[in-house]
Design a protein around this motif. Structure first.
Motif, PDB file in Angstrom:
ATOM      1  N   ARG A  14       0.827  -1.213   0.000  1.00  0.00           N
ATOM      2  CA  ARG A  14       0.000   0.000   0.000  1.00  0.00           C
ATOM      3  C   ARG A  14       0.864   1.267   0.000  1.00  0.00           C
ATOM      4  O   ARG A  14       0.470   2.279  -0.574  1.00  0.00           O
ATOM      5  N   PHE A  15       2.036   1.227   0.611  1.00  0.00           N
ATOM      6  CA  PHE A  15       2.919   2.391   0.585  1.00  0.00           C
ATOM      7  C   PHE A  15       3.486   2.593  -0.823  1.00  0.00           C
ATOM      8  O   PHE A  15       3.645   3.728  -1.274  1.00  0.00           O
ATOM      9  N   TYR A  16       3.811   1.495  -1.492  1.00  0.00           N
ATOM     10  CA  TYR A  16       4.267   1.606  -2.884  1.00  0.00           C
ATOM     11  C   TYR A  16       3.151   2.159  -3.770  1.00  0.00           C
ATOM     12  O   TYR A  16       3.375   3.056  -4.582  1.00  0.00           O
ATOM     13  N   ARG A  17       1.944   1.627  -3.622  1.00  0.00           N
ATOM     14  CA  ARG A  17       0.808   2.069  -4.448  1.00  0.00           C
ATOM     15  C   ARG A  17       0.580   3.574  -4.329  1.00  0.00           C
ATOM     16  O   ARG A  17       0.189   4.222  -5.292  1.00  0.00           O
ATOM     17  N   ALA A  18       0.815   4.126  -3.141  1.00  0.00           N
ATOM     18  CA  ALA A  18       0.617   5.565  -2.934  1.00  0.00           C
ATOM     19  C   ALA A  18       1.572   6.403  -3.786  1.00  0.00           C
ATOM     20  O   ALA A  18       1.280   7.555  -4.093  1.00  0.00           O
ATOM     21  N   SER A  19       2.713   5.835  -4.182  1.00  0.00           N
ATOM     22  CA  SER A  19       3.675   6.577  -5.006  1.00  0.00           C
ATOM     23  C   SER A  19       3.946   5.879  -6.332  1.00  0.00           C
ATOM     24  O   SER A  19       4.957   6.143  -6.982  1.00  0.00           O
ATOM     25  N   LYS A  20       3.038   5.002  -6.750  1.00  0.00           N
ATOM     26  CA  LYS A  20       3.250   4.221  -7.971  1.00  0.00           C
ATOM     27  C   LYS A  20       3.450   5.095  -9.206  1.00  0.00           C
ATOM     28  O   LYS A  20       4.307   4.796 -10.047  1.00  0.00           O
ATOM     29  N   ALA A  21       2.697   6.180  -9.340  1.00  0.00           N
ATOM     30  CA  ALA A  21       2.841   7.036 -10.526  1.00  0.00           C
ATOM     31  C   ALA A  21       4.262   7.603 -10.608  1.00  0.00           C
ATOM     32  O   ALA A  21       4.864   7.628 -11.687  1.00  0.00           O
ATOM     33  N   ARG A  22       4.806   8.024  -9.483  1.00  0.00           N
ATOM     34  CA  ARG A  22       6.168   8.561  -9.468  1.00  0.00           C
ATOM     35  C   ARG A  22       7.176   7.471  -9.815  1.00  0.00           C
ATOM     36  O   ARG A  22       8.119   7.704 -10.573  1.00  0.00           O
ATOM     37  N   TRP A  23       6.978   6.263  -9.277  1.00  0.00           N
ATOM     38  CA  TRP A  23       7.900   5.170  -9.565  1.00  0.00           C
ATOM     39  C   TRP A  23       7.786   4.710 -11.016  1.00  0.00           C
ATOM     40  O   TRP A  23       8.774   4.272 -11.598  1.00  0.00           O
ATOM     41  N   SER A  24       6.628   4.837 -11.614  1.00  0.00           N
ATOM     42  CA  SER A  24       6.496   4.517 -13.047  1.00  0.00           C
ATOM     43  C   SER A  24       7.333   5.480 -13.877  1.00  0.00           C
ATOM     44  O   SER A  24       8.016   5.072 -14.819  1.00  0.00           O
ATOM     45  N   GLU A  25       7.292   6.746 -13.527  1.00  0.00           N
ATOM     46  CA  GLU A  25       8.106   7.743 -14.216  1.00  0.00           C
ATOM     47  C   GLU A  25       9.593   7.463 -14.006  1.00  0.00           C
ATOM     48  O   GLU A  25      10.386   7.522 -14.945  1.00  0.00           O
ATOM     49  N   LEU A  26       9.981   7.127 -12.784  1.00  0.00           N
ATOM     50  CA  LEU A  26      11.384   6.804 -12.514  1.00  0.00           C
ATOM     51  C   LEU A  26      11.826   5.557 -13.281  1.00  0.00           C
ATOM     52  O   LEU A  26      12.941   5.508 -13.804  1.00  0.00           O
TER      53      LEU A  26
END
Length: 166
Positions: A14-26
């Motif tokens: 759930r912590f990853y999901r909260a920043s998934k859009a940013r990690w997709s860009e990275l």
């Protein structure tokens, strides 16, 4: 913004999901990227998503969070540990002890550990990553100006969060 190697440990999905859009860009901009959490299954890296590596409940990596990155201009390892006794504290108000370094050897060792954990979980690309990591770090030493700029940016985020009522 430079393409590099990137790993993040989130403890829980759930912590990853909260920043998934940013990690997709990275992930789109990185040479390779891996995230660790209590994911239900392993997923190899895609063009727009990092590899997702599941961590078992007793994995030492489930007790802390981390961000490790190496680019041609800067390597950094940031890790946090949640002291015990915060079971009833909301996510927003939990306290963490945090350490960070821009030492290229320490950052490279942290990347190796991430690749080894990913390999033990079955990530197909892990042996190739470990071979890449056997080479000397691309960052011979940290540029103090870049390190200071990064530190100032992180402190700025902390100040904004504090004054926003976190």
């Amino acid at each position: 913004a430079d393409a590099g190697m990137l790993c993040g440990s989130f403890q829980r999905e759930r912590f990853y999901r909260a920043s998934k859009a940013r990690w997709s860009e990275l992930a789109r901009r990185s040479l390779w990227s891996i995230v660790f959490a209590d994911f239900p299954q392993l997923q190899e890296q895609k063009a727009d998503e990092p590899a997702r590596v599941p961590l078992s409940g007793d994995s030492p990596m489930r007790r802390e969070w981390a961000l490790v990155a190496e680019t041609p201009r800067l390597g950094i390892c940031l890790a946090g540990w949640e002291p015990p006794g915060q079971e009833g504290v909301s996510d927003r108000h939990r306290a963490f002890e945090v350490v960070w370094t821009v030492d290229s050897q320490a950052t490279r060792q942290a990347l190796r550990i991430c690749a080894e954990v990913a390999g033990a979980a079955g990530l197909a690309r892990a042996p190739d990553l470990l071979r890449e990591l056997d080479e000397d770090p691309v960052v011979a030493r940290a540029d103090p100006v870049r390190a200071s700029a990064l530190f100032n940016r992180a402190i700025g985020y902390t100040d904004r969060a504090h004054f926003a009522g976190f």
